[in-house]
Scaffold this active site. Structure first.
Site, PDB file in Angstrom:
ATOM      1  N   GLU A  86      26.020  45.622  43.890  1.00 19.26           N
ATOM      2  CA  GLU A  86      26.023  44.173  44.139  1.00 19.26           C
ATOM      3  C   GLU A  86      25.681  43.865  45.584  1.00 19.26           C
ATOM      4  O   GLU A  86      24.696  43.151  45.846  1.00 19.26           O
ATOM      5  CB  GLU A  86      27.375  43.573  43.698  1.00 19.26           C
ATOM      6  CG  GLU A  86      27.389  42.052  43.663  1.00 19.26           C
ATOM      7  CD  GLU A  86      27.670  41.371  44.995  1.00 19.26           C
ATOM      8  OE1 GLU A  86      27.318  40.191  45.146  1.00 19.26           O
ATOM      9  OE2 GLU A  86      28.227  42.010  45.901  1.00 19.26           O
ATOM     10  N   HIS A 106      37.647  36.970  54.119  1.00 18.98           N
ATOM     11  CA  HIS A 106      37.591  35.593  54.631  1.00 18.98           C
ATOM     12  C   HIS A 106      38.359  34.587  53.766  1.00 18.98           C
ATOM     13  O   HIS A 106      38.656  33.488  54.198  1.00 18.98           O
ATOM     14  CB  HIS A 106      36.138  35.153  54.821  1.00 18.98           C
ATOM     15  CG  HIS A 106      35.522  35.743  56.048  1.00 18.98           C
ATOM     16  ND1 HIS A 106      34.165  35.822  56.231  1.00 18.98           N
ATOM     17  CD2 HIS A 106      36.078  36.287  57.155  1.00 18.98           C
ATOM     18  CE1 HIS A 106      33.913  36.397  57.401  1.00 18.98           C
ATOM     19  NE2 HIS A 106      35.071  36.691  57.979  1.00 18.98           N
ATOM     20  N   ILE A 144      26.660  44.718  53.911  1.00 22.44           N
ATOM     21  CA  ILE A 144      25.309  44.168  53.697  1.00 22.44           C
ATOM     22  C   ILE A 144      24.350  44.763  54.732  1.00 22.44           C
ATOM     23  O   ILE A 144      23.215  45.125  54.409  1.00 22.44           O
ATOM     24  CB  ILE A 144      25.316  42.624  53.811  1.00 22.44           C
ATOM     25  CG1 ILE A 144      26.236  42.003  52.757  1.00 22.44           C
ATOM     26  CG2 ILE A 144      23.899  42.056  53.738  1.00 22.44           C
ATOM     27  CD1 ILE A 144      25.725  42.008  51.348  1.00 22.44           C
ATOM     28  N   CYS A 173      35.008  42.827  49.653  1.00 21.51           N
ATOM     29  CA  CYS A 173      33.879  42.226  50.353  1.00 21.51           C
ATOM     30  C   CYS A 173      34.382  41.462  51.574  1.00 21.51           C
ATOM     31  O   CYS A 173      35.546  41.062  51.631  1.00 21.51           O
ATOM     32  CB  CYS A 173      33.175  41.276  49.395  1.00 21.51           C
ATOM     33  SG  CYS A 173      31.818  40.365  50.126  1.00 21.51           S
ATOM     34  N   GLU A 197      26.064  46.278  66.370  1.00 17.79           N
ATOM     35  CA  GLU A 197      27.396  46.252  65.766  1.00 17.79           C
ATOM     36  C   GLU A 197      28.444  46.483  66.850  1.00 17.79           C
ATOM     37  O   GLU A 197      28.248  47.303  67.743  1.00 17.79           O
ATOM     38  CB  GLU A 197      27.478  47.341  64.683  1.00 17.79           C
ATOM     39  CG  GLU A 197      28.862  47.570  64.092  1.00 17.79           C
ATOM     40  CD  GLU A 197      29.446  46.342  63.426  1.00 17.79           C
ATOM     41  OE1 GLU A 197      28.733  45.651  62.688  1.00 17.79           O
ATOM     42  OE2 GLU A 197      30.646  46.064  63.667  1.00 17.79           O
ATOM     43  N   SER A 228      33.762  38.534  52.078  1.00 13.02           N
ATOM     44  CA  SER A 228      34.193  37.243  51.531  1.00 13.02           C
ATOM     45  C   SER A 228      35.665  37.287  51.140  1.00 13.02           C
ATOM     46  O   SER A 228      36.409  36.337  51.387  1.00 13.02           O
ATOM     47  CB  SER A 228      33.374  36.877  50.295  1.00 13.02           C
ATOM     48  OG  SER A 228      32.014  37.034  50.539  1.00 13.02           O
TER      49      SER A 228
HETATM   50 ZN   LIG Z   1      30.455  40.435  48.281  1.00 10.91          ZN
END
Ligand SMILES: [Zn+2]
Ligand SMILES: [Zn+2]
Length: 390
Positions: free
Chosen positions: A187, A70, A217, A65, A237, A67
């Site tokens: 998810e 990051h 996402i 992800c 983008e 995340s």
């Molecule tokens: Zn995620």
């Protein structure tokens, strides 16, 4: 067993106020203000203990992800970029599917051999927000791969109430392996679904939709907008690979905001031109750059338009509220994916073929290559990097 562990130092920035709760729990509310010098490595771990209401899962596919990237990337002072709730060290990985290998004594709905995907938000069900119907705002929230161990490992123990069966995906995708890959995309897709259709209550078929930022996402937002009957889907983008994938999952027009800038124009102008001046019924922030995207979005809202905030950023954004008043418009904040039928609806959309996000998977690695996989993801040349059971 092996797992991909992220370690970082607890070293709050001088201007960050560490709350009593953060001190006692060891969790940082704003990760990017607390965690320094992150490191990632494949480590030998003990197998997780199985509670009475848990299932033991062998993860089969787990997406990397934004995340995760990051966690790994830092600013000039060495602080990690991820701004949310975190506790380290932790096994990362929260977008996954797997096979159940064992169930606790109290589990009645699942059996070994079941194929499932799981929520990442570990809501308690007992605090006031949970009891009032806000599981994503749980006061005792744990997050798989953020505050408790995640799925980039050989085994994971998780409460049965967070699991959703994905058997229906085998029929659609033909093989278990493909179904597990699609299952791992439930998810992030449910995050977009929760924001656009649960929180913001959708848009009317025939409305235009703009998506800012096409990471996973954003791709999900595009596919869902198409399934929900958007007239025209306009995406913004900067990365070339992702522009191509955005078209593949259903965007009608994909524009590079930097190229627009060089031509002396802006996303707002493009949206207004492409919608005959009417603007978009729904505008999705999936770039995590609200200071730059919100002014564009609010200038390009249709009357009754909705801005949906999904991208995360620890920054303030300028908002011209007058425009929201004159346009009867609103902005919706959303996080998470639990509750409200989000997961089962996304699984059904995939099983029926109304959405197919598997084309966004552009790289596949094994768990042993985990660090390499995250490194690859930092280059931002992929749609989705997937780590799979060997
Ligand atoms: Zn995620
Ligand atoms: Zn709760």
């Amino acid at each position: 067993m092996k797992g991909l562990v992220l370690t970082a130092q607890w070293d709050p920035r001088p201007d960050y106020h560490v709350s009593e709760w953060e001190r006692t729990t060891g969790k940082a509310v704003t990760g990017s203000s607390v965690w320094r010098r992150p490191r990632l490595s494949l480590e030998a771990l003990t197998e997780p203990a199985l509670g009475a209401n848990d299932v033991l899962l062998r993860p089969q596919a787990c997406g990397v992800c934004g995340s995760d990237v990051h966690f790994y990337e830092t600013d000039a002072q060495g602080y990690m970029l991820y701004p949310g709730l975190t506790k380290f060290p932790v096994v990362i990985g929260h977008e996954f599917s797997g096979e159940i290998v064992e169930v606790g004594a109290g589990v009645t709905e699942l059996v070994p051999g079941d194929m499932v995907t799981c929520e990442e938000m570990i809501w308690c069900g007992e605090c006031t927000p949970c009891r009032n119907g806000y599981p994503n705002q749980c006061l005792r929230l744990e997050e798989i791969g953020f505050t408790i161990n995640g799925a980039q490992s050989e085994y994971l123990a998780i409460g049965a109430k967070y699991c959703w069966k994905i058997k229906a995906l085998v029929e659609r995708y033909g093989t278990k392996e493909k179904a597990y890959e699609a299952g791992a995309l439930c998810e992030p897709t449910s995050v977009a679904y929760n924001a656009m259709f649960t929180r913001a209550e959708g848009f009317k078929p025939g409305g235009h939709v703009a998506v800012f930022g096409t990471g996973p996402i954003g791709f999900a937002a595009i596919a869902l907008a198409r399934a929900a009957g958007a007239a025209r889907i306009i995406a913004f983008e900067v990365a070339t690979v992702r522009q191509e994938l955005a078209r593949k999952v259903g965007a009608d027009v994909v524009l590079d905001p930097l190229a627009l800038e060089r031509q002396g124009t802006k996303p707002r102008d493009a949206i207004l031109e492409l919608t005959e001046g009417e603007g978009a019924a729904m505008l999705v922030e999936a770039a995590g750059a609200p200071p730059r995207t919100i002014p564009e979005m609010e200038a390009a809202m249709a009357v009754g338009g909705k801005i949906v905030m999904i991208g995360r950023a620890s920054e303030r954004a300028p908002v011209y509220l007058e425009h929201f008043q004159t346009h009867a418009a609103q902005i919706y904040g959303a996080q998470g994916h639990s509750g409200y039928g989000n997961f089962p609806n996304v699984i059904r959309l995939m099983a029926s073929g109304r959405i197919d996000l598997t084309p966004i998977i552009t790289s596949r690695f094994t768990l042993d290559q985990g660090v390499e996989a995250i490194e690859k993801a930092t280059r931002r040349e992929d749609g989705k990097v997937m780590i799979k059971a060997a």
